[in-house]
Design a protein around this motif. Sequence first.
Motif, PDB file in Angstrom:
ATOM      1  N   LEU A  26       0.816  -1.216   0.000  1.00  0.00           N
ATOM      2  CA  LEU A  26       0.000   0.000   0.000  1.00  0.00           C
ATOM      3  C   LEU A  26       0.853   1.270   0.000  1.00  0.00           C
ATOM      4  O   LEU A  26       0.445   2.308  -0.547  1.00  0.00           O
ATOM      5  N   THR A  27       2.040   1.193   0.585  1.00  0.00           N
ATOM      6  CA  THR A  27       2.865   2.406   0.648  1.00  0.00           C
ATOM      7  C   THR A  27       3.320   2.855  -0.736  1.00  0.00           C
ATOM      8  O   THR A  27       3.739   4.005  -0.903  1.00  0.00           O
ATOM      9  N   ALA A  28       3.227   1.958  -1.715  1.00  0.00           N
ATOM     10  CA  ALA A  28       3.595   2.365  -3.080  1.00  0.00           C
ATOM     11  C   ALA A  28       2.738   3.550  -3.521  1.00  0.00           C
ATOM     12  O   ALA A  28       3.136   4.335  -4.372  1.00  0.00           O
ATOM     13  N   GLU A  29       1.543   3.677  -2.934  1.00  0.00           N
ATOM     14  CA  GLU A  29       0.604   4.743  -3.349  1.00  0.00           C
ATOM     15  C   GLU A  29       0.437   5.819  -2.283  1.00  0.00           C
ATOM     16  O   GLU A  29      -0.364   6.720  -2.442  1.00  0.00           O
ATOM     17  N   SER A  30       1.115   5.684  -1.149  1.00  0.00           N
ATOM     18  CA  SER A  30       0.836   6.642  -0.076  1.00  0.00           C
ATOM     19  C   SER A  30       1.924   7.705   0.026  1.00  0.00           C
ATOM     20  O   SER A  30       3.051   7.510  -0.432  1.00  0.00           O
ATOM     21  N   ASP A  31       1.562   8.839   0.656  1.00  0.00           N
ATOM     22  CA  ASP A  31       2.544   9.901   0.881  1.00  0.00           C
ATOM     23  C   ASP A  31       3.023   9.879   2.332  1.00  0.00           C
ATOM     24  O   ASP A  31       4.152  10.239   2.628  1.00  0.00           O
ATOM     25  N   ILE A  32       2.084   9.499   3.223  1.00  0.00           N
ATOM     26  CA  ILE A  32       2.381   9.542   4.662  1.00  0.00           C
ATOM     27  C   ILE A  32       1.922   8.220   5.266  1.00  0.00           C
ATOM     28  O   ILE A  32       0.857   7.707   4.909  1.00  0.00           O
ATOM     29  N   VAL A  33       2.703   7.653   6.173  1.00  0.00           N
ATOM     30  CA  VAL A  33       2.277   6.429   6.870  1.00  0.00           C
ATOM     31  C   VAL A  33       2.248   6.714   8.369  1.00  0.00           C
ATOM     32  O   VAL A  33       3.240   7.184   8.942  1.00  0.00           O
ATOM     33  N   LEU A  58       8.611   1.895  14.186  1.00  0.00           N
ATOM     34  CA  LEU A  58       8.521   2.763  13.006  1.00  0.00           C
ATOM     35  C   LEU A  58       7.571   2.175  11.966  1.00  0.00           C
ATOM     36  O   LEU A  58       7.535   0.965  11.767  1.00  0.00           O
ATOM     37  N   PRO A  59       6.802   3.007  11.296  1.00  0.00           N
ATOM     38  CA  PRO A  59       5.848   2.521  10.292  1.00  0.00           C
ATOM     39  C   PRO A  59       6.517   2.067   8.989  1.00  0.00           C
ATOM     40  O   PRO A  59       7.686   2.369   8.745  1.00  0.00           O
ATOM     41  N   ALA A  60       5.717   1.400   8.163  1.00  0.00           N
ATOM     42  CA  ALA A  60       6.225   0.800   6.926  1.00  0.00           C
ATOM     43  C   ALA A  60       6.806   1.813   5.946  1.00  0.00           C
ATOM     44  O   ALA A  60       7.656   1.464   5.134  1.00  0.00           O
ATOM     45  N   GLY A  61       6.364   3.068   6.040  1.00  0.00           N
ATOM     46  CA  GLY A  61       6.838   4.091   5.107  1.00  0.00           C
ATOM     47  C   GLY A  61       8.343   4.262   5.148  1.00  0.00           C
ATOM     48  O   GLY A  61       8.951   4.770   4.202  1.00  0.00           O
ATOM     49  N   ILE A 232      -2.952   9.108   2.878  1.00  0.00           N
ATOM     50  CA  ILE A 232      -2.416   8.763   4.203  1.00  0.00           C
ATOM     51  C   ILE A 232      -2.794   7.326   4.563  1.00  0.00           C
ATOM     52  O   ILE A 232      -3.963   6.922   4.485  1.00  0.00           O
ATOM     53  N   LEU A 233      -1.788   6.567   4.954  1.00  0.00           N
ATOM     54  CA  LEU A 233      -1.995   5.181   5.334  1.00  0.00           C
ATOM     55  C   LEU A 233      -1.909   5.080   6.853  1.00  0.00           C
ATOM     56  O   LEU A 233      -0.928   5.537   7.447  1.00  0.00           O
ATOM     57  N   PHE A 234      -2.927   4.468   7.465  1.00  0.00           N
ATOM     58  CA  PHE A 234      -2.938   4.302   8.923  1.00  0.00           C
ATOM     59  C   PHE A 234      -2.638   2.844   9.239  1.00  0.00           C
ATOM     60  O   PHE A 234      -3.445   1.962   8.922  1.00  0.00           O
TER      61      PHE A 234
END
Length: 481
Positions: A26-33, A58-61, A232-234
């Motif tokens: 999902l982070t491929a499409e996110s700006d913030i995790v 730490l998050p996946a981003g 934004i990915l939560f």
Amino acid sequence: MVHIPGTIVTGALYGDEGKGKVTDVLTAESDIVVKWNGGANAGTTYVIDGKQTILHLLPAGVMRGQRCLLASDMVINAEGLEDEINQVGGSLNLGIDPRAHVVLPYHISQDIAMEIKRQKSTGSKIGTTAQGIGPCYEDAHSRIGIRMCELTGNPDSLEKRLRDNYHLRKDILEKVYGVEMMVPKGRKFDAELVKVDEQELVDNTRRIGQLLKQYIIDVSKEVRESLPTKNILFQTSQGVLLDRTFGNYPMVTSSRPFPGGVFTSLGLPPQVFNSFGVVKAYMSKVGSGPVPTCLDAGQWPVNEAMSTEMGKLVRKKGGEFGATTGRARRVGWLDLVALKHSCDISGFTQLALTKLDTLADIGDLDICIAYYDPSQSHYGDKLKMQVDTVKGCTVMSRKGSVITTYYKDWDFDYLWNVEPVYLEVKGFSEQDVRKAKSFEELPEGAKQYIKTIEDYVGIPITLISTGPDRNDVILNGFRPF
Ligand code: IMP
């Protein structure tokens, strides 16, 4: 199609569903995790180009150098965070909410002491990760906790608060629990215990506070202001059945790992987000508590001498040993009754199914679609009809038993005594699963397995993980934002 700026990723059952892999896709499409609950009790594994990285806080981003935020409902081990910052190196773009609470050595000590006491007085422990999570949330609720704003604020006021809390905990540990304040060396689960030194605690915590100061930012405000323009990915830690309220209390964690928690942790008004429930193709659980479909003996920790052959095989194939604690996880067949409960309270809009390859080459598979409830003495026709609506399912009626699809998360007598009603699905080979690049190319058994889950819970499975690497995924109507 309307663009939805927020996506939540949650473990649908007991945690360890492989959220890291899904979050990474999902982070491929996110700006913030954003990570928004729990602490170092979580261990998330990322495998990129065959290289494995395990992160707890730490998050996946981080894996893509994106903006990473730690929100207010997290409990953050200051030393652990320092180690992870060093582990990932210089390119970190991190923000920490000043409201998040800090896990300190005295929390860890109390966590361990409480588990020993539980074992002595009730004969069983929760099986916590010994990371001080419960006692830290306890301080938060008692309003004596130390938050990130204090950790990184005036070092002299911090010192006073640290000394006060240290002595309070020391008194409780010594006078109530009859133990010294001890923590595992190097914060490693099961390592030799060493005494907590007051002066060292103060010096170390003051030092880390000054180091982390640069990352403090109002995460709630940043997220509110970013939502109109950013994806934004939560990222949730743990899973819905470990939720303090809707999980199997008291065998739960102390945070609220169901998607509803995002809004309270971030200070966001309720709104519609994409919501992914991550579900492993089979069940696994660390810690105590009733698990109707368990292939090990009910007890915790796992005693392999009492496990079924299938249980041992699935654990070995799936590498089901905790990333934080190294403990063997109990395993079992997928329980759709429990999963439906999780979906109902979570409102998932899509499911991600992980570790399908683990179920390959082990013969035909069982999937639990209802429970026999031995405490009821008559046959429940109405409930049986519910079960019969599952596509392709033939339920063997059993005289004298009620069949139910009700998951009573709070009722341990019930959950310990129900017996799973299984639907048998044809097995498939790993080679066939691994080579499939689309849902249609999957072997028949795998397709039937996936369709059974989708039909039962009424939510599409849009991501299927067929191996450990970032690229081992099949997307099927997947919509990240
Ligand atoms: P605690 O969160 O360390 O207090 O542990 C409470 C319960 O939650 C125990 O059964 C733990 O094994 C379980 N738990 C906590 N974090 C995780 C996780 O990230 N994955 C799976 N189980 C977890």
